[in-house]
Design an enzyme around this catalytic site. Sequence first.
Site: not given
Length: 277
Positions: A144, A157
């Site tokens: 990401s 995350y």
Amino acid sequence: MPNWNLENRTAVVTGAASGIGRALAVGLAARGCNLALADRNVAGLEETERVIATNRVRISRHALDVADREAVAALPAVVEAAHGGLDLLVNNAGVAVGGTFDDVTEADFEWLFEINFWGVVRMTRAFLPLLRAQPEARIVNLSSLYGLIAPPGQTAYAASKFAVRGFSQALAHELAGSSVGVTVVHPGGVATSVADSARLPAHMTPEEAARGRAAANSLLKLPPERAAAIILAAVERRQGRVLVGTDAKLVALIERLVPVSYWSLIQKLIPRGRAAT
């Protein structure tokens, strides 16, 4: 060296029921690649198959929770029986948890890691023997933008996506010189349902949750189809890393220039009220 031709290959794609996973499946099918589609969302998988159904490629659907180690371990035999082998593994499945470290429960932290990180590790371990049996094969792991930087409100995350990045880079070094390559992908803000499906702290009111999701969604602009096209082009070129979107490229540059204090600069680039929380 010519681009890797994906026609008549076979790919496993996790998280294939929607978002980037579905767009990758569509792009692979357009290239003539056979598909083993995996996701917990069975209805979504059926819709993905309907979208890409064609006589040119062979498609199999697999209801799979990548957090289920027994199910993951059993999947390679099922895929081999359906397709005869595997050339490409795309570890795309992922989830999100919002809130500061104090807000995120240990259970939610572990839930996210079971999917975002351990799912990648388990799928890679399970399918590596099939991949090694091919003259050329590849593993594609979705990290990401938050595997490059770590904003406040993203402890769980970002930790999982940094872990995917580190695992992918070390694995690529270990597999160097073998028939299996590794690509790690850092998408920026792609317009998926990840924010809408994220787990949020229990103390949040519905109004606070709605505002948080709206703020997150305002940063997710790149169409999944465009993201998939960028990723697949990088796979065909055998790239080891791919930055998806202008935001990912800009953030990667800033992090390289000011690796300790990047967040103070990046905050100034985010429209007021849209910073990660």
